[in-house]
Motif scaffolding. Sequence first.
Motif, PDB file in Angstrom:
ATOM      1  N   VAL A 107      47.757 -32.982  18.602  1.00 32.98           N
ATOM      2  CA  VAL A 107      47.705 -31.851  17.677  1.00 32.98           C
ATOM      3  C   VAL A 107      48.960 -30.984  17.729  1.00 32.98           C
ATOM      4  N   GLY A 108      49.895 -31.289  18.619  1.00 32.20           N
ATOM      5  CA  GLY A 108      51.114 -30.505  18.661  1.00 32.20           C
ATOM      6  C   GLY A 108      51.934 -30.790  19.896  1.00 32.20           C
ATOM      7  N   THR A 109      53.040 -30.037  20.033  1.00 34.08           N
ATOM      8  CA  THR A 109      53.903 -30.150  21.208  1.00 34.08           C
ATOM      9  C   THR A 109      54.305 -28.740  21.643  1.00 34.08           C
ATOM     10  N   LEU A 110      54.757 -28.660  22.893  1.00 30.82           N
ATOM     11  CA  LEU A 110      55.350 -27.420  23.370  1.00 30.82           C
ATOM     12  C   LEU A 110      56.371 -27.790  24.432  1.00 30.82           C
ATOM     13  N   GLN A 111      57.287 -26.843  24.699  1.00 34.15           N
ATOM     14  CA  GLN A 111      58.346 -27.123  25.652  1.00 34.15           C
ATOM     15  C   GLN A 111      58.344 -26.035  26.716  1.00 34.15           C
ATOM     16  N   LYS A 112      58.295 -26.498  27.982  1.00 42.39           N
ATOM     17  CA  LYS A 112      58.333 -25.576  29.116  1.00 42.39           C
ATOM     18  C   LYS A 112      59.407 -26.060  30.078  1.00 42.39           C
ATOM     19  N   ALA A 113      60.330 -25.199  30.407  1.00 43.51           N
ATOM     20  CA  ALA A 113      61.397 -25.506  31.368  1.00 43.51           C
ATOM     21  C   ALA A 113      62.128 -26.791  31.010  1.00 43.51           C
ATOM     22  N   GLY A 114      62.368 -27.003  29.727  1.00 48.46           N
ATOM     23  CA  GLY A 114      63.112 -28.184  29.275  1.00 48.46           C
ATOM     24  C   GLY A 114      62.297 -29.463  29.196  1.00 48.46           C
ATOM     25  N   VAL A 115      61.021 -29.434  29.507  1.00 48.76           N
ATOM     26  CA  VAL A 115      60.155 -30.612  29.453  1.00 48.76           C
ATOM     27  C   VAL A 115      59.249 -30.490  28.230  1.00 48.76           C
ATOM     28  N   VAL A 116      59.213 -31.573  27.438  1.00 44.95           N
ATOM     29  CA  VAL A 116      58.376 -31.568  26.236  1.00 44.95           C
ATOM     30  C   VAL A 116      56.978 -32.040  26.615  1.00 44.95           C
ATOM     31  N   TYR A 117      55.994 -31.238  26.290  1.00 48.08           N
ATOM     32  CA  TYR A 117      54.594 -31.576  26.532  1.00 48.08           C
ATOM     33  C   TYR A 117      53.927 -31.846  25.187  1.00 48.08           C
ATOM     34  N   ALA A 118      53.003 -32.786  25.164  1.00 51.02           N
ATOM     35  CA  ALA A 118      52.197 -33.034  23.973  1.00 51.02           C
ATOM     36  C   ALA A 118      50.848 -32.364  24.180  1.00 51.02           C
ATOM     37  N   LEU A 119      50.297 -31.867  23.086  1.00 45.60           N
ATOM     38  CA  LEU A 119      48.972 -31.263  23.138  1.00 45.60           C
ATOM     39  C   LEU A 119      47.976 -32.273  22.574  1.00 45.60           C
ATOM     40  N   LEU A 120      47.043 -32.682  23.408  1.00 50.48           N
ATOM     41  CA  LEU A 120      46.037 -33.666  23.013  1.00 50.48           C
ATOM     42  C   LEU A 120      44.681 -32.991  22.914  1.00 50.48           C
ATOM     43  N   GLN A 121      43.963 -33.317  21.847  1.00 51.65           N
ATOM     44  CA  GLN A 121      42.639 -32.737  21.656  1.00 51.65           C
ATOM     45  C   GLN A 121      41.594 -33.832  21.822  1.00 51.65           C
TER      46      GLN A 121
END
Length: 179
Positions: A107-121
């Motif tokens: 459902v989306g992505t976000l970036q924390k400390a240069g690492v890309v995370y995916a948001l899974l529902q």
Amino acid sequence: MNAPRNAAAAAALLLALAGCGDSDVQEVRLWMAEVKAQARVAVPPLSEPKTFIPFAYGAKEAVDPFSPNKLLAELARAAKSSSGFKPDLERRKELLESYPLDTIKMVGTLQKAGVVYALLQIDRSVYQVRSGQHVGQNFGLITGVTEEAISIKEIVQDAGGDWVERMAKLELQDSKETK
């Protein structure tokens, strides 16, 4: 008086019967004979049938392909040549490995400390995942996360029982609110 009437009736009857003669039928028969004589039937002659040459089976001395011995030898050769590729069954399972991939939505992505995370529902819960984590029931390893999709390398068994890698992808799902 009755006699002349009978004679006249008999004469009329004879004339009517004479009119039913064979004269018109004869004309039709002549016309049919002329048409039949002029008609030419053009039927091509049949070709000669092909000669059958029987096949000589020359593999009587060869190994029977359905022989159990041949099958066992082939399975033993395959077992020796296999690379021993299999999933790590001793590894502790992660939370998202208990869900099949078809029930998981990106459902989306976000970036924390240069690492890309995916948001899974999954159902009503949202989880953050990154490359290197496991997801899905087929020993899926996340190999890459982009804004559009997650690349997953799964390890599954093929029909012969060997473990093989299979690539899968979870793509970003557009929500109704963004449309």
